[in-house]
Motif scaffolding. Structure first.
Motif, mmCIF file in Angstrom:
data_model
loop_
_atom_site.group_PDB
_atom_site.id
_atom_site.type_symbol
_atom_site.label_atom_id
_atom_site.label_comp_id
_atom_site.label_asym_id
_atom_site.label_seq_id
_atom_site.Cartn_x
_atom_site.Cartn_y
_atom_site.Cartn_z
ATOM 1 N N SER A 1 0.412 -0.973 0.386
ATOM 2 C CA SER A 1 0.032 0.234 0.303
ATOM 3 C C SER A 1 0.922 1.066 -0.362
ATOM 4 O O SER A 1 0.463 2.594 -0.666
ATOM 5 C CB SER A 1 -0.648 0.065 1.385
ATOM 6 O OG SER A 1 -0.158 -0.170 2.540
ATOM 7 N N ILE A 2 1.999 1.373 0.633
ATOM 8 C CA ILE A 2 3.090 2.090 0.689
ATOM 9 C C ILE A 2 3.794 2.661 -0.392
ATOM 10 O O ILE A 2 3.257 3.309 -1.525
ATOM 11 C CB ILE A 2 3.949 2.368 1.158
ATOM 12 C CG1 ILE A 2 3.095 2.192 2.732
ATOM 13 C CG2 ILE A 2 5.064 3.230 1.248
ATOM 14 C CD1 ILE A 2 4.685 1.668 4.279
ATOM 15 N N ALA B 1 3.114 6.368 -6.006
ATOM 16 C CA ALA B 1 3.802 6.070 -7.368
ATOM 17 C C ALA B 1 2.851 7.079 -7.598
ATOM 18 O O ALA B 1 2.962 7.808 -8.346
ATOM 19 C CB ALA B 1 3.488 4.280 -7.454
ATOM 20 N N LEU B 2 1.830 7.032 -6.693
ATOM 21 C CA LEU B 2 0.376 7.538 -7.265
ATOM 22 C C LEU B 2 0.806 9.281 -7.202
ATOM 23 O O LEU B 2 0.483 9.762 -7.888
ATOM 24 C CB LEU B 2 -1.339 7.664 -6.830
ATOM 25 C CG LEU B 2 -1.702 6.121 -7.189
ATOM 26 C CD1 LEU B 2 -2.575 5.900 -6.070
ATOM 27 C CD2 LEU B 2 -2.390 6.510 -8.413
ATOM 28 N N LEU B 3 1.305 9.407 -6.092
ATOM 29 C CA LEU B 3 1.868 10.748 -5.657
ATOM 30 C C LEU B 3 3.038 11.507 -6.635
ATOM 31 O O LEU B 3 3.118 12.392 -6.668
ATOM 32 C CB LEU B 3 2.351 10.954 -4.053
ATOM 33 C CG LEU B 3 1.238 10.591 -2.885
ATOM 34 C CD1 LEU B 3 1.150 10.608 -1.673
ATOM 35 C CD2 LEU B 3 0.203 11.912 -3.032
ATOM 36 N N VAL B 4 4.091 10.881 -6.954
ATOM 37 C CA VAL B 4 4.936 10.645 -7.516
ATOM 38 C C VAL B 4 4.327 11.164 -8.847
ATOM 39 O O VAL B 4 4.615 12.409 -9.839
ATOM 40 C CB VAL B 4 5.987 9.884 -8.142
ATOM 41 C CG1 VAL B 4 6.845 9.794 -8.925
ATOM 42 C CG2 VAL B 4 6.853 10.116 -6.356
ATOM 43 N N ALA B 5 3.204 9.933 -9.040
ATOM 44 C CA ALA B 5 2.273 10.272 -11.024
ATOM 45 C C ALA B 5 1.824 11.582 -10.889
ATOM 46 O O ALA B 5 1.280 12.498 -11.994
ATOM 47 C CB ALA B 5 2.301 9.209 -11.099
ATOM 48 N N LEU B 6 1.346 12.686 -9.858
ATOM 49 C CA LEU B 6 0.137 12.960 -9.534
ATOM 50 C C LEU B 6 1.511 14.590 -9.705
ATOM 51 O O LEU B 6 1.175 15.313 -10.864
ATOM 52 C CB LEU B 6 -0.688 13.535 -8.877
ATOM 53 C CG LEU B 6 -1.586 12.656 -8.548
ATOM 54 C CD1 LEU B 6 -1.834 12.205 -7.374
ATOM 55 C CD2 LEU B 6 -2.680 12.470 -9.899
ATOM 56 N N VAL C 1 1.180 17.386 0.068
ATOM 57 C CA VAL C 1 0.583 17.324 1.731
ATOM 58 C C VAL C 1 -1.318 16.951 1.612
ATOM 59 O O VAL C 1 -1.494 16.048 2.574
ATOM 60 C CB VAL C 1 0.739 18.243 2.572
ATOM 61 C CG1 VAL C 1 0.497 17.954 4.149
ATOM 62 C CG2 VAL C 1 2.726 18.515 2.514
ATOM 63 N N PHE C 2 -1.654 17.686 1.152
ATOM 64 C CA PHE C 2 -2.948 17.981 0.694
ATOM 65 C C PHE C 2 -3.836 16.515 -0.034
ATOM 66 O O PHE C 2 -5.158 16.817 0.332
ATOM 67 C CB PHE C 2 -3.188 19.404 0.627
ATOM 68 C CG PHE C 2 -3.455 20.649 1.214
ATOM 69 C CD1 PHE C 2 -4.044 21.210 2.170
ATOM 70 C CD2 PHE C 2 -1.857 21.002 1.629
ATOM 71 C CE1 PHE C 2 -3.801 21.738 3.316
ATOM 72 C CE2 PHE C 2 -1.982 22.082 2.408
ATOM 73 C CZ PHE C 2 -2.691 22.372 3.101
ATOM 74 N N LEU C 3 -3.175 17.023 -0.896
ATOM 75 C CA LEU C 3 -2.877 15.068 -1.588
ATOM 76 C C LEU C 3 -3.281 13.752 -0.985
ATOM 77 O O LEU C 3 -3.706 13.150 -1.277
ATOM 78 C CB LEU C 3 -2.696 15.101 -2.964
ATOM 79 C CG LEU C 3 -2.817 16.205 -4.022
ATOM 80 C CD1 LEU C 3 -2.057 15.864 -5.101
ATOM 81 C CD2 LEU C 3 -4.578 15.935 -4.095
ATOM 82 N N VAL C 4 -2.266 13.725 -0.084
ATOM 83 C CA VAL C 4 -2.114 12.195 0.324
ATOM 84 C C VAL C 4 -3.948 11.598 1.046
ATOM 85 O O VAL C 4 -3.420 10.062 1.343
ATOM 86 C CB VAL C 4 -1.502 12.958 2.291
ATOM 87 C CG1 VAL C 4 -1.425 11.142 2.870
ATOM 88 C CG2 VAL C 4 0.608 12.568 1.550
ATOM 89 N N PRO C 5 -4.130 11.886 1.815
ATOM 90 C CA PRO C 5 -5.682 12.145 2.241
ATOM 91 C C PRO C 5 -6.647 11.065 1.081
ATOM 92 O O PRO C 5 -6.987 10.406 1.263
ATOM 93 C CB PRO C 5 -6.686 13.366 3.206
ATOM 94 C CG PRO C 5 -5.244 13.813 3.624
ATOM 95 C CD PRO C 5 -4.766 13.860 2.373
#
Length: 225
Positions: A24-25, A30-35, A71-75
């Motif tokens: 999950s980590i 991967a999603l955060l880096v892609a965004l 930071v705000f996209l993590v949730p």
């Protein structure tokens, strides 16, 4: 409730959950880096300046802005990831912590993913509002915790409870325990707000809410689906 949270936190790093935690980590990163990469290239592609120093300044500010935005996209990102691993985690909690009780029924994959996508959209909107309020001292922090406390509590409790109940029955349980679920959501929101640690959210929150659902429904009879 706090004992459930502490127990969930300890279990998150235990051997039984280590594999799903690492998966999950990895997916959340991967999603955060892609965004982030997508946002960076979009900004530098659509906005170009003639002067080299101005372009360099724009690129630096873009990187800083994307880092703050992450930071705000993590949730919302971790909530999206949760739908993929919920049943693995919830099933493990039930088998190891509640051997004397009937194990829940896994949600259909499509249903689980759809619920996660729906909450992802709502949480992106809420956290964008909080990001826009960044220049208003104190206000954005209040919005962040209240909004995410409500949404995270609602989402994770619903995903955990729907292994046992219909959507209408889950709504009934939520109404009876609205304050408790909100307080649990605030605990999850605190974890979400801590860099690096927030990546454990899908596993931690699922363990926490499975235990909370068991405790809330132990002393009162609710119809099973």
């Amino acid at each position: 409730m706090f004992q459930d949270a502490l127990r969930a936190f300890a279990l998150t790093f235990s051997r039984d959950y280590r594999r799903v935690l690492l998966r999950s980590i990895a997916l959340a990163i991967a999603l955060l880096v892609a965004l982030g990469i997508g946002a960076y290239y979009a900004l530098t592609y659509f906005v170009t300046l003639d002067m080299p120093w101005a372009q360099l300044t724009l690129e630096i500010l873009s990187v800083v802005g994307i880092a703050i935005g992450a930071v705000f996209l993590v949730p919302p990102v971790t909530s999206l990831v949760a739908g993929l691993f919920l049943d693995d985690v919830a099933g493990q909690v039930e088998r190891s912590e509640f051997l004397d009780q009937t194990e829940g029924t896994a949600l259909p994959v499509g249903r689980s993913i759809w619920l996660s996508i729906k909450f992802f959209g709502v949480m992106v909107g809420v956290n964008l509002v909080a990001l826009l309020l960044l220049l208003v001292p104190g206000v954005n922090i209040v919005v962040f915790y209240i909004a995410n406390g409500y949404l995270l509590g609602r989402e994770y409790f619903q995903l955990a409870a729907m292994r046992y109940r219909s959507e209408d029955e889950v709504a009934l349980v939520r109404r009876h325990h609205a304050l408790g679920i909100f307080m649990a959501g605030l605990i999850i929101a605190v974890v979400v707000s801590i860099p690096i640690l927030n990546l454990i959210t899908p596993v931690f929150a699922t363990i926490f809410m499975v235990r909370l659902h068991k405790r809330f429904t132990r002393s009162r009879s609710y119809a099973r689906r």
